[in-house]
Design a protein around this motif. Structure first.
Motif, PDB file in Angstrom:
ATOM      1  N   VAL A 290       0.834  -1.206   0.000  1.00  0.00           N
ATOM      2  CA  VAL A 290       0.000   0.000   0.000  1.00  0.00           C
ATOM      3  C   VAL A 290       0.870   1.257   0.000  1.00  0.00           C
ATOM      4  N   GLU A 291       1.926   1.234   0.811  1.00  0.00           N
ATOM      5  CA  GLU A 291       2.811   2.409   0.898  1.00  0.00           C
ATOM      6  C   GLU A 291       3.487   2.725  -0.427  1.00  0.00           C
ATOM      7  N   THR A 292       3.873   1.707  -1.174  1.00  0.00           N
ATOM      8  CA  THR A 292       4.650   1.918  -2.407  1.00  0.00           C
ATOM      9  C   THR A 292       3.811   1.824  -3.673  1.00  0.00           C
ATOM     10  N   GLY A 293       2.526   1.556  -3.524  1.00  0.00           N
ATOM     11  CA  GLY A 293       1.702   1.373  -4.707  1.00  0.00           C
ATOM     12  C   GLY A 293       2.061   0.115  -5.477  1.00  0.00           C
ATOM     13  N   GLY A 294       2.636  -0.852  -4.796  1.00  0.00           N
ATOM     14  CA  GLY A 294       3.013  -2.114  -5.430  1.00  0.00           C
ATOM     15  C   GLY A 294       4.407  -2.129  -6.014  1.00  0.00           C
ATOM     16  N   ALA A 295       5.148  -1.021  -5.921  1.00  0.00           N
ATOM     17  CA  ALA A 295       6.496  -0.969  -6.494  1.00  0.00           C
ATOM     18  C   ALA A 295       7.428  -1.960  -5.817  1.00  0.00           C
ATOM     19  N   ASN A 296       7.168  -2.276  -4.543  1.00  0.00           N
ATOM     20  CA  ASN A 296       8.018  -3.244  -3.842  1.00  0.00           C
ATOM     21  C   ASN A 296       7.965  -4.616  -4.512  1.00  0.00           C
ATOM     22  N   LEU A 297       6.808  -4.993  -5.029  1.00  0.00           N
ATOM     23  CA  LEU A 297       6.677  -6.300  -5.674  1.00  0.00           C
ATOM     24  C   LEU A 297       7.390  -6.316  -7.022  1.00  0.00           C
ATOM     25  N   ALA A 298       7.316  -5.195  -7.752  1.00  0.00           N
ATOM     26  CA  ALA A 298       8.034  -5.123  -9.027  1.00  0.00           C
ATOM     27  C   ALA A 298       9.538  -5.166  -8.790  1.00  0.00           C
ATOM     28  N   ALA A 299      10.014  -4.412  -7.779  1.00  0.00           N
ATOM     29  CA  ALA A 299      11.448  -4.424  -7.464  1.00  0.00           C
ATOM     30  C   ALA A 299      11.876  -5.811  -6.987  1.00  0.00           C
ATOM     31  N   GLY A 300      11.011  -6.472  -6.211  1.00  0.00           N
ATOM     32  CA  GLY A 300      11.331  -7.818  -5.751  1.00  0.00           C
ATOM     33  C   GLY A 300      11.431  -8.804  -6.899  1.00  0.00           C
ATOM     34  N   PHE A 301      10.587  -8.618  -7.914  1.00  0.00           N
ATOM     35  CA  PHE A 301      10.662  -9.469  -9.099  1.00  0.00           C
ATOM     36  C   PHE A 301      12.002  -9.281  -9.801  1.00  0.00           C
ATOM     37  N   ALA A 302      12.487  -8.042  -9.837  1.00  0.00           N
ATOM     38  CA  ALA A 302      13.803  -7.779 -10.425  1.00  0.00           C
ATOM     39  C   ALA A 302      14.900  -8.494  -9.639  1.00  0.00           C
ATOM     40  N   HIS A 303      14.805  -8.472  -8.310  1.00  0.00           N
ATOM     41  CA  HIS A 303      15.795  -9.182  -7.488  1.00  0.00           C
ATOM     42  C   HIS A 303      15.769 -10.683  -7.792  1.00  0.00           C
ATOM     43  N   LEU A 304      14.561 -11.236  -7.963  1.00  0.00           N
ATOM     44  CA  LEU A 304      14.422 -12.652  -8.266  1.00  0.00           C
ATOM     45  C   LEU A 304      15.102 -13.004  -9.592  1.00  0.00           C
ATOM     46  N   LEU A 305      14.886 -12.167 -10.608  1.00  0.00           N
ATOM     47  CA  LEU A 305      15.512 -12.406 -11.907  1.00  0.00           C
ATOM     48  C   LEU A 305      17.028 -12.352 -11.803  1.00  0.00           C
ATOM     49  N   GLU A 306      17.551 -11.369 -11.076  1.00  0.00           N
ATOM     50  CA  GLU A 306      19.005 -11.234 -10.920  1.00  0.00           C
ATOM     51  C   GLU A 306      19.596 -12.447 -10.213  1.00  0.00           C
ATOM     52  N   ASP A 307      18.922 -12.908  -9.186  1.00  0.00           N
ATOM     53  CA  ASP A 307      19.444 -14.047  -8.435  1.00  0.00           C
ATOM     54  C   ASP A 307      19.414 -15.317  -9.273  1.00  0.00           C
TER      55      ASP A 307
END
Length: 585
Positions: free
Chosen positions: A173-190
């Motif tokens: 709610v605080e980030t408007g869902g940006a945390n999930l998009a950024a987390g997806f990027a972390h998943l791809l990198e890993d």
């Protein structure tokens, strides 16, 4: 980033900015993933068919115990009835589950989350009760079933999903869902890294060996194809006559005992007037393929012991070791006794070390003949097992702490990995040679050779711990997930000389690094050594703080009581922590 008028504090990033940053990270991660080499499908260090056979045997075991299964089901029905009558009522403090996964206040304060938590915990307890119904004694097959069940239950915890974790909902709610998009990027990198998911548990840029970690002053004073020997600079005008030699496990590098200065065991020992030497094992490659337990004992520990005695005027040496290093030290003591050289060692302190492998808990699942066969086939290709594979194994055994907490932090909350000296050390793993794993797994673990006397040999000498008359201090850790404290206690019965036992608080790694200034964890001591570990604990007295001073007192009591002039490293090869500790290949 703009600043709020009239203050020096920057405004928090806007939702738009968070989304822009997240999408940029996703784009970058996709590019890295596209450029990453395609996995070639190497052999697995385990046998997947053994998992299926174990689960099949588990199902047959249930069928062989219909009455017990019915009793478990009846009990489950009663518990669910009680659950639904009390699901919306707040619990008393004494009834709150002690589970770090559910530490957010919503898990207790909000009926929806409280009910979700309690339903999950109740279902988990009942499934484990069903697993206990299966016929047969504790065995690798039964341990494998329990391990698979635990992996399943840990994976489906409501904390691991965005819509059932109150912290993730709040952050989304605080980030408007940006945390999930950024987390997806972390998943791809890993995933593109080739090392699997959640590889970033600690900020890897926060520490520098020889700078702010592994930084106690000293010098490398000897080296061979297996290890470097480090001697640390004295800080007192005189020192105890008996020098100390530390033997670490092979799976991790030596500097767990030399983390940041405030928590460094090496620094503390030097301040107590101890001359400290440390074995720093090389990170092996294919050239070490044929180095087994025998080579690590003879070319490693026995050679290091001789070098320490040369540099300390032939004084007796106080050995101390951690985990697998302690098992190797125990074998070394028996070898020296057989060779008439027992008087070269004054005492031995084994920390979190097993010599009786009858009770390996979760690790029994991996000491299975089918898995050992698969591992040996896997090792043939390179001559060693990689540190990443070993870390994945350790992480699986502690999946809540080392996998799922990172999934939540990195992929759901988009939190940066914090600096942690202990996690930095844990992730700085080392390889293990093929011959060592084969001789250790089959010669020691699978046959429990040190207890059963099945003829395990080193240098043509049959290893018999009953011949060891050297004073031994066993230090176990109450919450140890690798070397169960009761199993460490049971191992003490195998030695032929005096054995003292201390039980420290906390777990396998954190319980070792317990400097007195931190005043943490506590420990248990007792003058008695009853046959059963549980009876020892009943009669033991818990003390606050660190076990380190008690250990120092035990060393002094076991020693000569003499002091000599401080010993400075002579003919140094290079400064500590040496070059072997930085070999990654």
């Amino acid at each position: 980033m703009s600043e709020t008028p009239g203050t020096d504090q920057p405004n928090p990033p806007s939702v738009t900015q968070l989304w822009q940053d997240a999408l940029a990270n996703v784009s970058s991660a996709l590019g890295k993933a596209a450029r990453a080499p395609i996995p070639t499908g190497p052999s697995q260090p385990y046998d997947p068919l053994a998992l299926f056979r174990s689960m099949s045997g588990f199902a047959m075991g249930l069928g062989a115990n219909p009455k017990q299964l019915f009793d478990v089901q009846l009990q489950a029905a009663r518990e669910w009835g009680e659950f639904w009558t009390q699901a919306w009522l707040p619990k008393a403090d004494a009834e709150k589950p002690r589970d770090r996964r559910f530490s957010a206040p919503e898990w207790e304060e909000q009926p929806y989350f409280r009910g979700l938590r309690d339903a999950y915990l109740l279902a988990s307890k009942q499934l484990r009760a069903v697993a206990d119904v299966a016929d047969g004694p504790h065995s690798p097959d039964k341990a494998m079933t329990a391990f698979v069940l635990d992996q399943y239950l840990n994976a489906i915890a409501p904390t691991n999903f965005a819509m059932t974790n109150p912290e993730v909902i709040r952050r989304t709610v605080e980030t408007g869902g940006a945390n999930l998009a950024a987390g997806f990027a972390h998943l791809l990198e890993d995933m593109a890294s080739g090392k699997g998911i959640v590889r970033r548990r600690s900020d890897e840029n926060a520490f520098t060996k020889g700078g702010n970690i592994a930084a106690t002053p000293g010098s490398v004073v000897f080296q061979n194809h297996l290890f470097q020997l480090i001697q640390y600079d004295p800080v007192t005008p005189d020192v105890h006559a008996e020098p100390m030699l530390y033997v670490p496990p092979l799976v991790n590098k030596f500097y767990m005992i030399d983390l940041q200065p405030r928590s460094s065991m090496v620094r503390w020992l030097v301040e107590q007037g101890r001359t400290v030497f440390v074995v720093s094992w090389i990170n092996p490659d294919e050239s070490h393929r044929d180095c087994g337990v025998e080579q690590y004992v003879l070319d490693g520990i026995v050679t290091a012991l001789g070098e320490v005695r040369k540099k300390a005027g032939k004084a007796k040496v106080d050995l101390f070791a951690f985990c697998l290093g302690g098992t190797l030290v125990a074998i070394t003591l028996a070898y020296l006794a057989a060779k008439g050289r027992a008087d070269e060692v004054g005492s031995a302190t084994l920390i979190g070390s097993m010599v009786d492998f009858a009770d390996m808990r979760d690790w029994s699942a991996f000491v299975h003949e089918a898995h050992l066969d698969a591992l040996e086939t896997h090792l043939e290709k390179r001559g060693f097992i990689d540190s990443t594979e070993l870390q994945q194994l350790f992480a699986a055994v502690r999946s809540n702490d080392l996998i799922w907490s990172s999934v939540i932090n990195h992929y759901l909350l988009d939190r940066a990995a914090p600096p942690s000296d202990l996690l930095y050390w844990f992730e700085d793993g080392a390889r293990i040679p093929q011959a060592f794993l084969k001789s250790y797994n089959r010669g020691l673990l699978f046959s429990n050779a040190l207890k059963e006397g099945t003829g395990f040999e080193v240098g043509g000498v049959a290893i018999d711990l009953a011949t060891v008359k050297t004073p031994v201090l066993l230090v176990a850790l109450k919450d140890d997930h690798v070397s169960a404290w009761s199993a460490v206690y049971d191992g003490g019965k195998l030695f032929g000389g005096p054995v003292t036992f201390i039980l420290g608080g906390s777990g396998h790694n954190a319980g070792v690094i317990n400097p007195p200034a931190a005043n943490k964890h506590g420990y248990w001591i007792s003058g008695a050594m009853p046959d059963r570990a549980e009876d020892w604990l009943t009669g033991a007295e818990k003390q606050p703080g660190s076990w380190w001073p008690v250990w120092d007192g035990w060393l002094s009591a076991a020693g000569s009581g003499k002091r000599v002039a401080s010993r400075k490293p002579a003919n140094p090869i290079e400064p500590a922590p040496g070059s072997y500790v930085s070999i990654t290949h």
